[in-house]
Design an enzyme around this catalytic site. Structure first.
Site, PDB file in Angstrom:
ATOM      1  N   HIS A 100      -3.701  -3.042   3.129  1.00  0.00           N
ATOM      2  CA  HIS A 100      -3.358  -1.730   3.668  1.00  0.00           C
ATOM      3  C   HIS A 100      -1.886  -1.719   4.024  1.00  0.00           C
ATOM      4  O   HIS A 100      -1.353  -2.730   4.468  1.00  0.00           O
ATOM      5  CB  HIS A 100      -4.202  -1.422   4.917  1.00  0.00           C
ATOM      6  CG  HIS A 100      -4.199   0.022   5.278  1.00  0.00           C
ATOM      7  ND1 HIS A 100      -3.216   0.584   6.052  1.00  0.00           N
ATOM      8  CD2 HIS A 100      -5.039   1.020   4.923  1.00  0.00           C
ATOM      9  CE1 HIS A 100      -3.466   1.879   6.170  1.00  0.00           C
ATOM     10  NE2 HIS A 100      -4.554   2.176   5.487  1.00  0.00           N
TER      11      HIS A 100
ATOM     12  N   ASP B 227     -12.517   1.343   2.651  1.00  0.00           N
ATOM     13  CA  ASP B 227     -13.224   1.583   1.385  1.00  0.00           C
ATOM     14  C   ASP B 227     -14.088   0.411   0.947  1.00  0.00           C
ATOM     15  O   ASP B 227     -14.834   0.529  -0.019  1.00  0.00           O
ATOM     16  CB  ASP B 227     -12.200   1.888   0.280  1.00  0.00           C
ATOM     17  CG  ASP B 227     -11.462   3.182   0.551  1.00  0.00           C
ATOM     18  OD1 ASP B 227     -12.132   4.159   0.891  1.00  0.00           O
ATOM     19  OD2 ASP B 227     -10.232   3.211   0.424  1.00  0.00           O
TER      20      ASP B 227
HETATM   21  N1  CMC Z   1      -5.316  -7.732  -3.938  1.00  0.00           N
HETATM   22  C1  CMC Z   1      -4.388  -8.673  -4.230  1.00  0.00           C
HETATM   23  N2  CMC Z   1      -3.120  -8.648  -3.804  1.00  0.00           N
HETATM   24  C2  CMC Z   1      -2.760  -7.616  -3.029  1.00  0.00           C
HETATM   25  C3  CMC Z   1      -3.659  -6.595  -2.671  1.00  0.00           C
HETATM   26  C4  CMC Z   1      -4.978  -6.676  -3.153  1.00  0.00           C
HETATM   27  N3  CMC Z   1      -5.871  -5.737  -2.857  1.00  0.00           N
HETATM   28  N4  CMC Z   1      -3.022  -5.692  -1.892  1.00  0.00           N
HETATM   29  C5  CMC Z   1      -1.765  -6.121  -1.761  1.00  0.00           C
HETATM   30  N5  CMC Z   1      -1.602  -7.289  -2.445  1.00  0.00           N
HETATM   31  C6  CMC Z   1      -0.370  -8.088  -2.493  1.00  0.00           C
HETATM   32  C7  CMC Z   1       0.661  -7.462  -3.423  1.00  0.00           C
HETATM   33  O1  CMC Z   1       0.553  -7.980  -4.735  1.00  0.00           O
HETATM   34  C8  CMC Z   1       1.955  -7.825  -2.756  1.00  0.00           C
HETATM   35  O2  CMC Z   1       2.257  -9.138  -3.105  1.00  0.00           O
HETATM   36  P1  CMC Z   1       3.818  -9.587  -3.237  1.00  0.00           P
HETATM   37  O3  CMC Z   1       4.422  -9.397  -1.878  1.00  0.00           O
HETATM   38  O4  CMC Z   1       3.735 -11.026  -3.657  1.00  0.00           O
HETATM   39  O5  CMC Z   1       4.423  -8.697  -4.272  1.00  0.00           O
HETATM   40  C9  CMC Z   1       1.628  -7.811  -1.264  1.00  0.00           C
HETATM   41  O6  CMC Z   1       0.204  -8.059  -1.187  1.00  0.00           O
HETATM   42  C10 CMC Z   1       1.923  -6.496  -0.574  1.00  0.00           C
HETATM   43  O7  CMC Z   1       1.307  -5.437  -1.314  1.00  0.00           O
HETATM   44  P2  CMC Z   1       1.987  -4.053  -1.619  1.00  0.00           P
HETATM   45  O8  CMC Z   1       1.360  -3.449  -2.822  1.00  0.00           O
HETATM   46  O9  CMC Z   1       3.485  -4.208  -1.621  1.00  0.00           O
HETATM   47  O10 CMC Z   1       1.565  -3.265  -0.286  1.00  0.00           O
HETATM   48  P3  CMC Z   1       1.487  -1.716  -0.095  1.00  0.00           P
HETATM   49  O11 CMC Z   1       1.559  -1.474   1.343  1.00  0.00           O
HETATM   50  O12 CMC Z   1       2.480  -1.023  -0.965  1.00  0.00           O
HETATM   51  O13 CMC Z   1       0.046  -1.332  -0.686  1.00  0.00           O
HETATM   52  C11 CMC Z   1      -2.275  -0.917  -0.847  1.00  0.00           C
HETATM   53  C12 CMC Z   1      -1.066  -1.122   0.089  1.00  0.00           C
HETATM   54  C13 CMC Z   1      -3.464  -0.446  -0.015  1.00  0.00           C
HETATM   55  C14 CMC Z   1      -1.941   0.165  -1.889  1.00  0.00           C
HETATM   56  C15 CMC Z   1      -2.609  -2.256  -1.534  1.00  0.00           C
HETATM   57  O14 CMC Z   1      -2.979  -3.219  -0.565  1.00  0.00           O
HETATM   58  C16 CMC Z   1      -3.707  -2.107  -2.590  1.00  0.00           C
HETATM   59  O15 CMC Z   1      -3.415  -1.768  -3.754  1.00  0.00           O
HETATM   60  N6  CMC Z   1      -5.002  -2.381  -2.215  1.00  0.00           N
HETATM   61  C17 CMC Z   1      -6.117  -2.166  -3.117  1.00  0.00           C
HETATM   62  C18 CMC Z   1      -6.489  -0.677  -3.163  1.00  0.00           C
HETATM   63  C19 CMC Z   1      -7.159  -0.203  -1.897  1.00  0.00           C
HETATM   64  O16 CMC Z   1      -8.083  -0.830  -1.402  1.00  0.00           O
HETATM   65  N7  CMC Z   1      -6.722   0.958  -1.401  1.00  0.00           N
HETATM   66  C20 CMC Z   1      -7.318   1.592  -0.216  1.00  0.00           C
HETATM   67  C21 CMC Z   1      -6.373   1.622   0.926  1.00  0.00           C
HETATM   68  S1  CMC Z   1      -7.152   2.047   2.489  1.00  0.00           S
HETATM   69  C22 CMC Z   1      -7.845   3.611   2.346  1.00  0.00           C
HETATM   70  C23 CMC Z   1      -6.994   4.637   1.739  1.00  0.00           C
HETATM   71  O17 CMC Z   1      -5.780   4.695   1.890  1.00  0.00           O
HETATM   72  O18 CMC Z   1      -7.577   5.526   1.102  1.00  0.00           O
END
Ligand code: CMC
Length: 393
Positions: A269, A327
């Site tokens: 998140h 989720d």
């Molecule tokens: N699985 C594996 N690695 C992950 C994941 C994951 N689910 N989420 C983040 N990472 C890693 C990512 O690769 C990155 O690594 P690095 O720093 O080495 O590049 C690091 O963690 C930080 O991730 P980010 O993508 O830069 O973080 P963000 O804040 O931009 O993204 C997120 C947040 C929720 C989009 C992301 O965690 C994600 O894609 N999660 C899976 C989708 C998900 O469950 N979404 C629902 C969010 S909560 C409810 C909602 O908003 O509707």
């Protein structure tokens, strides 16, 4: 050029001030108008939470009664709107239908479009909260070819939604109170979450003075993506793909592999760097629903629990502070209740509508409100002369 702060993804930019929802991502705290989410989920109900988000305080008994009466008064949709569905293919994704139909509301309620009139703003808010369950249930009915069910105003909000979704005109439908309570709780858990992508979309769309129904349709479009509300659908697809507990390590390895764009859906998140407090309540609700439905062993739940256990003890997820989010468990509950996967994000949209419209109201009332207009860092060509087509190589 220019002296702007460059902040792609708005990781450190506040776009507004707000008194609606507070999140402490490090501690895993979520408050609506000061009230902790677990207390609201356990002891309140969705109608009260709607009132709280919209008005800033919990209603007293008389206010609650009046609010519920107001919402039920608006549950039907214009008969003409039912025709709108028929333009969609039956196999359309229900979120595509939601974007269209909710946007179409803007063509039905001309009186609600005077956004400078507080009374009209509140009527638009009530209409949205009241009609979203009807519109969502109709999206489902349309996809399965069953007749639309008119709302029943003698039922509670969640009960009525279950009735419109799963009831059919040819036989009586008895709503299971335990399932209705769980549904209500799921609505509470999704009601608002400060300036996430879809809420920011609603605010940005609304900042130009656009029609409120059109703004909510914009929010629905933003919610649809798998990184946001679409994650609940993606989680279930992922659990089904994993299929058996012994295959979990393979998927964990893929999630950690930088050359593989697979992510553990329902994990991570932007704000929570600790357990999402909504996920905790959701996990408990999941157990209650499965017990009520007599599902002793749900292979998907087994996979989810084991996946969580393995991920939370893996250095990659620990270092990056990736925890289950709202989720992660919701899909298992919704599937057990009988919703097809494609409806999961629709339910999220239904519940988030109150958050979107409360945030929209707060923005319109804010005297410092300006049109949202981010800047950019221009990376393109310097000026150059136009070349007629016959002279281009
Ligand atoms: N699985 C594996 N690695 C992950 C994941 C994951 N689910 N989420 C983040 N990472 C890693 C990512 O690769 C990155 O690594 P690095 O720093 O080495 O590049 C690091 O963690 C930080 O991730 P980010 O993508 O830069 O973080 P963000 O804040 O931009 O993204 C997120 C947040 C929720 C989009 C992301 O965690 C994600 O894609 N999660 C899976 C989708 C998900 O469950 N979404 C629902 C969010 S909560 C409810 C909602 O908003 O509707």
């Amino acid at each position: 050029t220019g002296c702007f702060t460059y902040d792609p993804g708005f990781t450190s930019t506040a776009s507004c001030d707000s008194a609606i929802t507070y999140i402490d991502g490090d501690e895993g705290v979520l408050l609506h108008r000061g009230y902790p989410i677990d207390q609201l989920a356990d002891s309140s109900d969705f109608m009260e939470v709607c009132y709280l988000l919209l008005h800033g305080e919990l209603p007293n008994a008389a206010q609650k009664k009046e609010f519920e009466a107001t919402i039920t008064r608006h549950t039907m949709v214009h008969e003409q709107l039912t025709q709108f569905y028929r333009g969609f293919r039956r196999d359309a994704h229900p979120m595509a239908v939601m974007c269209g139909v909710v946007g179409a509301l803007s063509a039905f309620y001309h009186d609600s479009t005077d956004i400078n009139d507080p009374k009209q703003r509140m009527i638009a808010s009530h209409r949205l909260i009241a009609k979203l369950p009807t519109i969502a249930a109709m999206a489902y009915k349309y996809s399965v070819g069953q007749p639309f069910m008119y709302p029943r105003n003698d039922l509670g909000y969640a009960e009525n939604f279950l009735y419109m979704t799963f009831g059919v005109p040819c036989e009586p439908y008895k709503v299971n109170p335990v399932i209705a309570k769980a549904m209500d709780k799921i609505f509470i858990l999704h009601a608002d979450h400060e300036q996430n992508a879809s809420t920011s979309t609603v605010r940005l769309a609304g900042s130009s003075g656009a029609n409120p129904f059109a703004c909510i349709a914009a929010g629905i479009a933003s919610l649809w993506g798998p990184a946001h509300g679409g994650a609940n659908e993606a989680v279930l697809k992922m659990l089904e793909e994993i299929k058996t507990v012994d295959r979990i390590p393979e998927f964990i390895a893929r999630a950690k592999d930088k050359n593989d764009n697979f992510r553990l859906m329902g994990f991570g998140h932007r704000v929570y760097k600790n357990y999402d407090p909504r996920a905790k309540v959701m996990q408990q609700t999941c157990k209650e629903v499965l017990a009520e439905l007599g599902i002793k062993d749900d292979p998907l739940l087994d996979i989810a629990v084991e996946l969580e256990r393995i991920a939370l003890s893996d250095p990659y997820f620990i270092e990056k502070k990736l925890y289950p989010n709202v989720d992660f468990y919701s899909g298992i509950i919704l599937k057990a209740i009988g919703f097809p996967t494609s409806m999961f994000t629709v339910l999220f949209a239904l519940a988030r509508t109150v958050g979107w419209i409360s945030q929209w109201q707060e923005m319109i009332k804010d005297p410092g409100q300006k049109i949202g207009r981010p800047r950019q860092l221009y990376m393109g060509h310097t000026p150059r002369d136009f070349v007629p087509v016959e002279k281009r190589g």
